[in-house]
Design a protein around this motif. Structure first.
Motif, PDB file in Angstrom:
ATOM      1  N   GLU A  87       0.817  -1.140   0.054  1.00  0.00           N
ATOM      2  CA  GLU A  87       0.004  -0.241  -0.103  1.00  0.00           C
ATOM      3  C   GLU A  87       0.915   1.247  -0.035  1.00  0.00           C
ATOM      4  O   GLU A  87       0.429   2.260  -0.725  1.00  0.00           O
ATOM      5  N   GLN A  88       2.031   1.337   0.730  1.00  0.00           N
ATOM      6  CA  GLN A  88       2.874   2.529   0.804  1.00  0.00           C
ATOM      7  C   GLN A  88       3.625   2.360  -0.544  1.00  0.00           C
ATOM      8  O   GLN A  88       3.826   3.602  -1.031  1.00  0.00           O
ATOM      9  N   LYS A  89       4.220   1.402  -0.902  1.00  0.00           N
ATOM     10  CA  LYS A  89       5.103   1.447  -2.021  1.00  0.00           C
ATOM     11  C   LYS A  89       4.067   1.764  -3.550  1.00  0.00           C
ATOM     12  O   LYS A  89       4.699   2.702  -4.327  1.00  0.00           O
ATOM     13  N   TYR A 135      -1.797  14.256  -4.849  1.00  0.00           N
ATOM     14  CA  TYR A 135      -2.415  13.365  -3.752  1.00  0.00           C
ATOM     15  C   TYR A 135      -4.069  13.245  -4.235  1.00  0.00           C
ATOM     16  O   TYR A 135      -4.587  12.215  -4.091  1.00  0.00           O
ATOM     17  N   ILE A 172       1.457   3.728  -3.341  1.00  0.00           N
ATOM     18  CA  ILE A 172       1.291   5.486  -3.355  1.00  0.00           C
ATOM     19  C   ILE A 172       2.586   6.121  -3.606  1.00  0.00           C
ATOM     20  O   ILE A 172       2.663   7.085  -4.269  1.00  0.00           O
ATOM     21  N   SER A 223      -0.600  10.275   4.565  1.00  0.00           N
ATOM     22  CA  SER A 223      -0.109   9.719   5.670  1.00  0.00           C
ATOM     23  C   SER A 223       0.686   8.521   5.055  1.00  0.00           C
ATOM     24  O   SER A 223       1.586   8.305   5.386  1.00  0.00           O
ATOM     25  N   ARG A 224       0.214   7.846   4.115  1.00  0.00           N
ATOM     26  CA  ARG A 224       0.765   6.532   3.557  1.00  0.00           C
ATOM     27  C   ARG A 224       2.196   6.943   2.905  1.00  0.00           C
ATOM     28  O   ARG A 224       3.138   6.417   3.075  1.00  0.00           O
ATOM     29  N   TYR A 236       3.867   9.711   3.610  1.00  0.00           N
ATOM     30  CA  TYR A 236       4.878  10.044   4.574  1.00  0.00           C
ATOM     31  C   TYR A 236       5.462   8.907   5.128  1.00  0.00           C
ATOM     32  O   TYR A 236       6.790   8.985   5.300  1.00  0.00           O
ATOM     33  N   LYS A 237       4.829   7.831   5.620  1.00  0.00           N
ATOM     34  CA  LYS A 237       5.284   6.579   6.012  1.00  0.00           C
ATOM     35  C   LYS A 237       6.227   6.021   5.106  1.00  0.00           C
ATOM     36  O   LYS A 237       7.427   5.672   5.415  1.00  0.00           O
ATOM     37  N   ALA A 238       6.041   6.077   3.890  1.00  0.00           N
ATOM     38  CA  ALA A 238       6.862   5.239   2.925  1.00  0.00           C
ATOM     39  C   ALA A 238       8.226   6.047   2.818  1.00  0.00           C
ATOM     40  O   ALA A 238       9.224   5.489   2.850  1.00  0.00           O
ATOM     41  N   LEU A 285      -5.272  10.198   3.856  1.00  0.00           N
ATOM     42  CA  LEU A 285      -4.814   8.674   4.018  1.00  0.00           C
ATOM     43  C   LEU A 285      -3.567   8.569   2.956  1.00  0.00           C
ATOM     44  O   LEU A 285      -2.504   7.852   3.242  1.00  0.00           O
ATOM     45  N   VAL A 286      -3.806   9.090   1.819  1.00  0.00           N
ATOM     46  CA  VAL A 286      -2.820   9.099   0.786  1.00  0.00           C
ATOM     47  C   VAL A 286      -1.568   9.815   1.345  1.00  0.00           C
ATOM     48  O   VAL A 286      -0.391   9.205   1.270  1.00  0.00           O
TER      49      VAL A 286
END
Length: 176
Positions: free
Chosen positions: A124-126, A139, A128, A155-156, A158-160, A152-153
């Motif tokens: 999911e992160q990869k 976005y 995005i 957030s993901r 940023y985490k990625a 959510l996009v």
């Protein structure tokens, strides 16, 4: 059989979307043969369904949603039948300097390190990350394509990015 108008419309859509779809799939799965199969399958589905798509301005979204589903199907199949040899196709690496073999080797290694670390991210992160950084979607476009909230996009993504930077630090000295 489709009329000339449908065939022409298909060819226009195909010409516009073939490369972005191929880029997306190749970054998601990094297996050239599977990538080509998935892209071909997606455009065959489009050809068969083009006359049934009512909102013609949403064809791009339809194509990316279809190819995304095919990529996820590939992952479901792959993880249920583990590839014990973990073969990677590197034929598509083309962005190297033709001048200096040392530079070529260095660029190849950097690409491999980044791709290997990208592969370790949750799908999911990869996904995005690739849509934003390689396909340059906004976005909002990513949120519409993946049918999720724009926050959510973000957030993901940023985490990625955070995970990727953290993982890449061990390979590269970052001054600053």
């Amino acid at each position: 059989m489709q009329n000339d108008g449908g065939s022409t419309e298909f060819l226009l859509v195909y010409a516009k979307l073939k490369q972005p779809v191929f880029n997306y799939v190749s970054k998601m799965i990094r297996d050239r043969q599977q990538c080509e199969d998935i892209v071909q399958n997606t455009f065959l589905k489009l050809f068969a369904q083009l006359q049934n798509i009512r909102e013609k301005d949403r064809i791009t979204q339809w194509v990316f949603r279809t190819v995304r589903n095919d990529v996820y199907q590939y992952y479901r199949t792959k993880y249920s039948h583990v590839d014990q040899f973990n073969v990677k196709d590197v034929d598509d690496i083309t962005e190297v300097s033709p001048d200096n073999p040392e530079t070529q080797y260095e660029q190849y290694n950097i690409k491999e390190i980044v791709n290997r670390e990208l592969d370790k991210l949750p799908v999911e992160q990869k996904e995005i990350f690739l849509l934003r950084e390689y396909e340059y979607l906004s976005y909002r476009e990513i949120a519409q394509l993946l049918d999720m909230d724009e926050e959510l996009v973000k957030s993901r993504l940023y985490k990625a990015r955070t995970k990727l930077v953290s993982r890449l630090k061990k390979f590269f000295t970052i001054n600053g």
